[in-house]
Scaffold this active site. Structure first.
Site, PDB file in Angstrom:
ATOM      1  N   ASP A  12       0.865  -1.169   0.000  1.00 42.58           N
ATOM      2  CA  ASP A  12       0.000   0.000   0.000  1.00 42.58           C
ATOM      3  C   ASP A  12       0.909   1.229   0.000  1.00 42.58           C
ATOM      4  OD1 ASP A  12      -2.373   1.655   0.524  1.00 42.58           O
ATOM      5  OD2 ASP A  12      -1.553   1.826   2.553  1.00 42.58           O
ATOM      6  N   ASP A  14      -0.122   5.122   1.086  1.00 44.01           N
ATOM      7  CA  ASP A  14      -0.316   6.052   2.197  1.00 44.01           C
ATOM      8  C   ASP A  14      -0.314   5.319   3.533  1.00 44.01           C
ATOM      9  OD1 ASP A  14      -0.608   8.574   0.805  1.00 44.01           O
ATOM     10  OD2 ASP A  14      -2.495   7.783   0.038  1.00 44.01           O
ATOM     11  N   THR A 109      -2.365   1.353  -4.739  1.00 42.59           N
ATOM     12  CA  THR A 109      -2.929   2.451  -3.962  1.00 42.59           C
ATOM     13  C   THR A 109      -4.336   2.823  -4.391  1.00 42.59           C
ATOM     14  OG1 THR A 109      -2.617   4.797  -3.363  1.00 42.59           O
ATOM     15  CG2 THR A 109      -1.799   4.108  -5.512  1.00 42.59           C
ATOM     16  N   SER A 110      -5.091   3.370  -3.446  1.00 43.21           N
ATOM     17  CA  SER A 110      -6.427   3.880  -3.747  1.00 43.21           C
ATOM     18  C   SER A 110      -6.384   5.301  -4.290  1.00 43.21           C
ATOM     19  CB  SER A 110      -7.291   3.847  -2.479  1.00 43.21           C
ATOM     20  OG  SER A 110      -7.518   2.516  -2.085  1.00 43.21           O
ATOM     21  N   LYS A 140      -9.998  -1.124  -3.398  1.00 44.42           N
ATOM     22  CA  LYS A 140     -10.028  -1.856  -2.126  1.00 44.42           C
ATOM     23  C   LYS A 140     -11.357  -1.599  -1.412  1.00 44.42           C
ATOM     24  CE  LYS A 140      -5.078  -0.928  -1.744  1.00 44.42           C
ATOM     25  NZ  LYS A 140      -4.014  -0.259  -0.972  1.00 44.42           N
ATOM     26  N   ASP A 165      -1.584  -0.915   6.051  1.00 47.78           N
ATOM     27  CA  ASP A 165      -1.822  -0.284   7.355  1.00 47.78           C
ATOM     28  C   ASP A 165      -3.300   0.022   7.564  1.00 47.78           C
ATOM     29  OD1 ASP A 165      -1.982   1.892   5.490  1.00 47.78           O
ATOM     30  OD2 ASP A 165      -1.673   3.270   7.161  1.00 47.78           O
TER      31      ASP A 165
END
Length: 209
Positions: A12, A14, A109-110, A140, A165
């Site tokens: 991931d 962030d 990543t989103s 996600k 995370d």
């Protein structure tokens, strides 16, 4: 957890590779004030999710077009807010170790590609493969991003380690069939205090092979 069979690491961005938590919170707090949403409500569900998913949960009365506008505004608030964005503790050492071991890795990543490239650049990180929310049909917790990254790296998902995370990201990793490593006290196949722990684990597994 035995790391000896790991063939690739899927990160991931962030909060995992990039310390951008403060910037993320500032953007959501400002967005919330503009859209008359309680900031705490936004922050409680936003981490790790694509912006449009979060907005649909916060403002279910919005139609698709309005959600798109609101999501674009939320991302716009983040693009240039890079003053305190940096690599997370242990991230650069871990990536250097992966390079030494010859182990492929990717970022999933989103964020959209503009934001991902801006934050990764600010942190001094250049991923071998980058999968953003723009590259998948569903973000996600759907597994699409991690499955795409595994395919691009040509490593079976079952031999990939997803490092996250946020619970929504761990759900995506599990759904992809990958092993998971969790930060911030979350539950994964491996629980990490920080990324340095993973550096030692992968180095030790490589030595033992």
């Amino acid at each position: 957890m035995d790391l000896s069979d790991i063939g690739a690491v899927l990160f991931d961005m962030d909060g995992t590779l990039v310390d951008s938590d403060a910037a993320v919170e500032r953007a959501w707090e400002r967005w919330a004030s503009e859209y008359a949403v309680e900031p705490a409500a936004a922050l409680s569900i936003a981490h790790g999710r694509p912006a449009d998913q979060t907005i649909r949960r916060l403002l279910p009365a919005l139609d698709d077009a309005a959600v798109a506008v609101a999501a674009a505004r939320q991302l716009a608030l983040q693009y240039d807010d890079l003053s305190d964005v940096t690599a997370t503790p242990g991230a650069l050492e871990l990536l250097s170790t992966l390079a030494r071991l010859g182990m492929p890795w990717a970022v999933v990543t989103s964020a959209d590609v503009r934001l991902a490239e801006a934050r990764l650049g600010a942190a001094g990180i250049a991923p071998q493969v980058l999968v953003t929310v723009e590259d998948v049909d569903e973000g996600k917790p759907a597994p699409d991003g991690y499955l795409r990254a595994a395919a691009l790296l040509d490593v079976p998902p079952g031999r990939c380690l997803v490092v996250e995370d946020a619970e929504v990201g761990l759900q995506a990793g599990r759904a992809a069939g990958a092993m998971t490593a969790a930060l911030k006290g979350l539950d994964g196949d491996l629980r990490l205090v920080d990324l340095t722990q993973l550096t030692y684990g992968l180095s030790g597994s490589a030595t033992a092979r």
